[in-house]
Structure formats: C-alpha cells, structure tokens
Scaffold this motif. Structure first.
Motif, PDB file in Angstrom:
ATOM      1  N   ALA A   1       4.755   4.859  -4.249  1.00 17.12           N
ATOM      2  CA  ALA A   1       4.442   3.826  -3.261  1.00 17.12           C
ATOM      3  C   ALA A   1       4.304   2.486  -3.988  1.00 17.12           C
ATOM      4  O   ALA A   1       4.035   2.458  -5.187  1.00 17.12           O
ATOM      5  CB  ALA A   1       3.147   4.153  -2.530  1.00 17.12           C
ATOM      6  N   SER A   2       4.492   1.387  -3.261  1.00 18.14           N
ATOM      7  CA  SER A   2       4.371   0.085  -3.924  1.00 18.14           C
ATOM      8  C   SER A   2       3.912  -1.000  -2.964  1.00 18.14           C
ATOM      9  O   SER A   2       3.999  -0.855  -1.737  1.00 18.14           O
ATOM     10  CB  SER A   2       5.692  -0.316  -4.577  1.00 18.14           C
ATOM     11  OG  SER A   2       6.712  -0.395  -3.598  1.00 18.14           O
ATOM     12  N   TYR A   3       3.412  -2.081  -3.561  1.00 14.36           N
ATOM     13  CA  TYR A   3       2.944  -3.249  -2.824  1.00 14.36           C
ATOM     14  C   TYR A   3       3.595  -4.461  -3.469  1.00 14.36           C
ATOM     15  O   TYR A   3       3.433  -4.693  -4.661  1.00 14.36           O
ATOM     16  CB  TYR A   3       1.416  -3.303  -2.920  1.00 14.36           C
ATOM     17  CG  TYR A   3       0.762  -4.515  -2.304  1.00 14.36           C
ATOM     18  CD1 TYR A   3       1.070  -4.910  -1.000  1.00 14.36           C
ATOM     19  CD2 TYR A   3      -0.179  -5.247  -3.004  1.00 14.36           C
ATOM     20  CE1 TYR A   3       0.464  -6.013  -0.433  1.00 14.36           C
ATOM     21  CE2 TYR A   3      -0.806  -6.353  -2.444  1.00 14.36           C
ATOM     22  CZ  TYR A   3      -0.479  -6.726  -1.153  1.00 14.36           C
ATOM     23  OH  TYR A   3      -1.091  -7.826  -0.594  1.00 14.36           O
ATOM     24  N   ARG A   4       4.378  -5.201  -2.704  1.00 11.28           N
ATOM     25  CA  ARG A   4       5.171  -6.318  -3.241  1.00 11.28           C
ATOM     26  C   ARG A   4       5.950  -5.891  -4.483  1.00 11.28           C
ATOM     27  O   ARG A   4       5.972  -6.587  -5.489  1.00 11.28           O
ATOM     28  CB  ARG A   4       4.283  -7.502  -3.571  1.00 11.28           C
ATOM     29  CG  ARG A   4       3.662  -8.105  -2.324  1.00 11.28           C
ATOM     30  CD  ARG A   4       2.847  -9.332  -2.652  1.00 11.28           C
ATOM     31  NE  ARG A   4       2.258  -9.870  -1.435  1.00 11.28           N
ATOM     32  CZ  ARG A   4       1.105 -10.544  -1.405  1.00 11.28           C
ATOM     33  NH1 ARG A   4       0.429 -10.754  -2.512  1.00 11.28           N
ATOM     34  NH2 ARG A   4       0.647 -11.003  -0.274  1.00 11.28           N
ATOM     35  N   GLY A   5       6.531  -4.700  -4.396  1.00 14.58           N
ATOM     36  CA  GLY A   5       7.391  -4.217  -5.475  1.00 14.58           C
ATOM     37  C   GLY A   5       6.655  -3.626  -6.665  1.00 14.58           C
ATOM     38  O   GLY A   5       7.283  -3.100  -7.580  1.00 14.58           O
ATOM     39  N   LYS A   6       5.322  -3.699  -6.670  1.00 12.54           N
ATOM     40  CA  LYS A   6       4.547  -3.169  -7.792  1.00 12.54           C
ATOM     41  C   LYS A   6       4.019  -1.796  -7.422  1.00 12.54           C
ATOM     42  O   LYS A   6       3.443  -1.589  -6.359  1.00 12.54           O
ATOM     43  CB  LYS A   6       3.404  -4.141  -8.085  1.00 12.54           C
ATOM     44  CG  LYS A   6       2.747  -3.950  -9.421  1.00 12.54           C
ATOM     45  CD  LYS A   6       1.825  -5.148  -9.703  1.00 12.54           C
ATOM     46  CE  LYS A   6       0.725  -4.793 -10.696  1.00 12.54           C
ATOM     47  NZ  LYS A   6       1.190  -4.268 -11.971  1.00 12.54           N
ATOM     48  N   LYS A   7       4.209  -0.835  -8.331  1.00 15.88           N
ATOM     49  CA  LYS A   7       3.928   0.559  -8.013  1.00 15.88           C
ATOM     50  C   LYS A   7       2.438   0.925  -8.096  1.00 15.88           C
ATOM     51  O   LYS A   7       1.706   0.369  -8.933  1.00 15.88           O
ATOM     52  CB  LYS A   7       4.683   1.466  -8.990  1.00 15.88           C
ATOM     53  CG  LYS A   7       6.192   1.517  -8.771  1.00 15.88           C
ATOM     54  CD  LYS A   7       6.563   2.435  -7.627  1.00 15.88           C
ATOM     55  CE  LYS A   7       8.035   2.368  -7.265  1.00 15.88           C
ATOM     56  NZ  LYS A   7       8.903   2.977  -8.247  1.00 15.88           N
ATOM     57  N   THR A   8       2.044   1.881  -7.288  1.00 21.32           N
ATOM     58  CA  THR A   8       0.690   2.436  -7.401  1.00 21.32           C
ATOM     59  C   THR A   8       0.524   3.026  -8.800  1.00 21.32           C
ATOM     60  O   THR A   8       1.474   3.550  -9.380  1.00 21.32           O
ATOM     61  CB  THR A   8       0.458   3.558  -6.371  1.00 21.32           C
ATOM     62  OG1 THR A   8       1.529   4.492  -6.465  1.00 21.32           O
ATOM     63  CG2 THR A   8       0.387   3.011  -4.968  1.00 21.32           C
ATOM     64  N   GLY A   9      -0.674   2.922  -9.318  1.00 23.82           N
ATOM     65  CA  GLY A   9      -0.937   3.398 -10.678  1.00 23.82           C
ATOM     66  C   GLY A   9      -0.791   2.301 -11.706  1.00 23.82           C
ATOM     67  O   GLY A   9      -1.152   2.479 -12.863  1.00 23.82           O
ATOM     68  N   SER A  10      -0.241   1.138 -11.285  1.00 24.43           N
ATOM     69  CA  SER A  10      -0.029   0.038 -12.236  1.00 24.43           C
ATOM     70  C   SER A  10      -0.956  -1.148 -11.967  1.00 24.43           C
ATOM     71  O   SER A  10      -0.897  -2.153 -12.653  1.00 24.43           O
ATOM     72  CB  SER A  10       1.432  -0.436 -12.186  1.00 24.43           C
ATOM     73  OG  SER A  10       1.690  -1.117 -10.975  1.00 24.43           O
ATOM     74  N   PHE A  11      -1.815  -1.035 -10.944  1.00 21.44           N
ATOM     75  CA  PHE A  11      -2.690  -2.163 -10.570  1.00 21.44           C
ATOM     76  C   PHE A  11      -4.017  -2.149 -11.334  1.00 21.44           C
ATOM     77  O   PHE A  11      -4.570  -3.196 -11.629  1.00 21.44           O
ATOM     78  CB  PHE A  11      -3.013  -2.112  -9.076  1.00 21.44           C
ATOM     79  CG  PHE A  11      -1.838  -2.382  -8.185  1.00 21.44           C
ATOM     80  CD1 PHE A  11      -1.440  -3.684  -7.901  1.00 21.44           C
ATOM     81  CD2 PHE A  11      -1.132  -1.334  -7.608  1.00 21.44           C
ATOM     82  CE1 PHE A  11      -0.368  -3.931  -7.072  1.00 21.44           C
ATOM     83  CE2 PHE A  11      -0.054  -1.573  -6.775  1.00 21.44           C
ATOM     84  CZ  PHE A  11       0.333  -2.879  -6.509  1.00 21.44           C
TER      85      PHE A  11
END
Ligand code: PLP
Length: 370
Positions: free
Chosen positions: A164-174
């Motif tokens: 899953a992602s938010y504005r192209g950034k993947k979950t687990g990377s925030f």
C-alpha cells in the motif's frame, strides 16, 4: 453459492503446492534451515518493495512489532499510543515489551484519528503505532509532524498493508520501523507464521539482527541477551514464491473493491469509508458500515456469504484491557464504539470471481429490499 472468507485451498492448489514443495526439497537437501539463503533474498526483495534500506525477517507480525519497540529502547514505564480498533497483537506487542498501550479513537476511514493524538501524549509517551488497518494508509504526514515535534518514535503496524502507499510512498517506509505479517490470511502469506521489519536506520537494523538471534555476532559471542525470533527458511521459500504474484494479488483486490464501491455506494443503507486518490489501498479487508448490521450479517451467512465483523468489541472494552488495569470505559471512544455496531467485512480476495462478487452485492440489495 457458497463464498468463504478464506481462499487458501484455491491459492495453494496442486500445481502451486508442488512447485513450492520442490523448492523446499532443495532447501532441505542443503540443510539450510536456520537463517538460510532464502531469508536473505526475501529480505532484500521486501526492502526494495517498500523502498527502505533494510528489512529483517522475523517469526511473526507480532514479533515484528515487539522487537521494533524493544530495539527502540521502549519498555517498563513507557507509553505507546495506538488505535482502539486493531487486531489484539498491536496492543499485545506493547504490553509484552513492558510498556502501556494508550488508545485513541478512529475516524470515518477506521484509521487512527490524528486530531486525537496530541491529547493522548504524556511525559511517558515514547512512540506511536499507526495501524494501516484494512490495507489503507494512515495520515502519515500529520503523524510524522506530531512525532517530530514531540520527539516520539513511529512503528508502523503494516501487517495488513504490504504494497500500500500514500503519495507514492510505501507503507513501512514512513516510520522508524515498519512491521509486516505473513500469516496465512494476510495478502502476502506463508504456510504458518512469518513477519518482516523494515527500517532505514542502520543502527536499528544492526540491533534487530542481534535481537532476533540471541544477540549472536558469531557462534561463540553474544553482544546482547535477546530472543529467538528468526524467520524460518522454509517460510521464506514460500514467501518468495508468493511474492512474485503480489502485484496481481493487489491488482485483483483493488478491482473487486472498486466494483463493491460502485455497487454498494448506491445503497442508501450502506456507508462507504472515504476514498482518497492519493492512497493506494490494498484491501486486506473490505469494510463498510451498514444499517441493521446484525440482520444483514445473519442474512448474508444464510445466503452462503461468509461475512464477518472486524471487530465487534474495541480494544479498550476487551477483558484483556481490564485485566491490565487500563482506565477505560464505555463512552471513551465514541466513533469506534459506534462503528463496532455498524461495520461489516465482506469477503474479498484475489481468487474471488466477479460472479461471486455480484452475488454478494445482490444479496445485500435483497436484504434491504425486504
Ligand atoms: C495480523 C496482524 C498482526 C499480527 O500478525 P501475526 O503475524 O499474526 O503475529 C498485527 N497487527 C495487525 C493489524 C494484524 O492484522
């Protein structure tokens, strides 16, 4: 027509099972059981998928959460903020780490209501665990802003939200760390238990490698008394095979959710959660709110549709919270409590046919047409 919630017998059909067993046989013949080759390969692929520098394979999603908290130095006397509607393991990992869970309410999207976080912060607060519930992504911009201002760690519970992602950034990377589960019913699943931790921190990565394996730096030296939470090589073999199909799994789930949204959105008794074009949801669960929910659930089950509720009792009202002596009572989290009486999860998975999805929609319509 019978539409079960679980699809495992379809996913692991004869051909797929034989293919995976052949790979397991090779691994067994190499006797590569403990932190074997496939664990390392899988870790690299997960880090690439999530856009993080590192990934560490562990025994379960619960261990991923627990070890992340421990490696960040969180324990006795500390508080960790999380959401009141999540799987038990989120709170369980906090408690097993020695810390105290502090709950906040959810919003209309069933995710942590970020406007409630500030009020839950005390002198003891050390971290926030946003839960990417259903495979949707929390408002990570706001959560990161608060965490930065108040000097808190973020451990993402991404157990339901691989890819899953938010504005192209993947979950687990925030966050400082991201926790994933490969439980048989998760989108990326194995033949038993498995988990993953993602991180961009070299120091945290080094600590996690020690913490999952007795603190061993070599066979005869332990740098730190720790734990055994190694991802089994056997499960890594399975995970690598399933990972190749993950883009298709995600695509199929999104397509079915679009169909549900379109059809169910027309029924006045059904309320869909808000959808955002900036978020790529992976629909581990498909949850809507329904009028006369209990009647609808019974009707669907009677018509062969294995609908469920995730979950009928929010965490603050669970016997486990009382057992721990947490100070909560009914009325403390009104949105989650109200949703507990109206939410319903419809079957949605990559092996479902459009005909089955249509049968489910028709069954919902028939219930309200009575
Ligand atoms: C499944 C799940 C977990 C726990 O994962 P396990 O691999 O079963 O230990 C934690 N949090 C959430 C939100 C989950 O859905």
């Amino acid at each position: 027509m019978k539409i079960p919630f679980s699809y495992l017998s379809k996913q692991f059909d004869d051909r797929t099972t034989d293919r995976i067993l052949a790979q397991i046989k090779q691994m067994v013949r190499r006797a590569d059981f403990t932190l074997g080759k496939e664990v390392g390969v899988f870790e690299k692929k997960i880090a690439r998928l999530c856009g993080t520098r590192y990934a560490v394979g562990v025994m379960s999603g619960t261990d991923a959460l627990f070890l992340s908290l421990k490696a960040l130095g969180i324990g006795l006397g500390d508080e960790v903020i999380t959401t009141v509607n999540t799987f038990f393991a989120t709170a369980g990992a906090i408690v097993i780490a020695g810390a105290t869970p502090v709950f906040v309410d959810v919003g209309t999207d069933y995710l942590m209501d970020v406007s409630k976080i500030e009020r839950a912060i005390t002198k003891r607060t050390k971290a926030i665990i946003p839960v990417h519930w259903t495979g949707n992504v929390c408002d990570m911009d706001a959560i990161r802003r608060i965490a930065k201002q108040r000097n808190l760690f973020i451990v993402e519970d991404a157990c339901q939200a691989i890819d899953a992602s938010y504005r192209g950034k993947k979950t687990g990377s925030f966050g400082d760390a991201g926790a994933f589960s490969m439980h048989p019913l998760k989108n990326l699943n194995v033949w038993g238990d498995g988990g993953m931790i993602t991180t961009n921190s070299r120091a945290l990565y080094a600590k996690l490698l020690l913490m999952r394996n007795h603190g061993l730096v070599d066979r005869n030296t332990s740098a730190l008394y720790a734990y055994n939470a190694r991802l089994s090589t056997l499960q890594a073999v399975v995970a690598l095979d399933v990972l190749r199909t993950l883009p298709d799994i995600t695509k199929r789930r999104i397509a079915l959710a679009r169909f549900y949204d379109k059809e169910l959105g027309r029924i006045p008794h059904i309320t869909l959660p808000p959808r955002s074009p900036e978020k790529k949801q992976v629909f581990h669960l498909y949850i809507v709110q329904a009028k006369k929910r209990d009647g609808l659930l019974a009707w669907l089950v009677k018509h062969g549709v294995d609908a469920k509720i995730h979950y009928p009792l929010p965490l603050h009202l669970q016997p486990a919270s009382r057992q721990l002596g947490l100070p909560y009572k009914r009325g403390d989290f009104r949105v989650a409590e109200a949703q507990a009486t109206s939410i319903i999860s419809l079957p949605l998975h990559q092996h479902m046919t459009m005909r089955e999805a249509k049968h489910i929609v028709d069954s919902v319509k028939a219930f309200y047409a009575q």
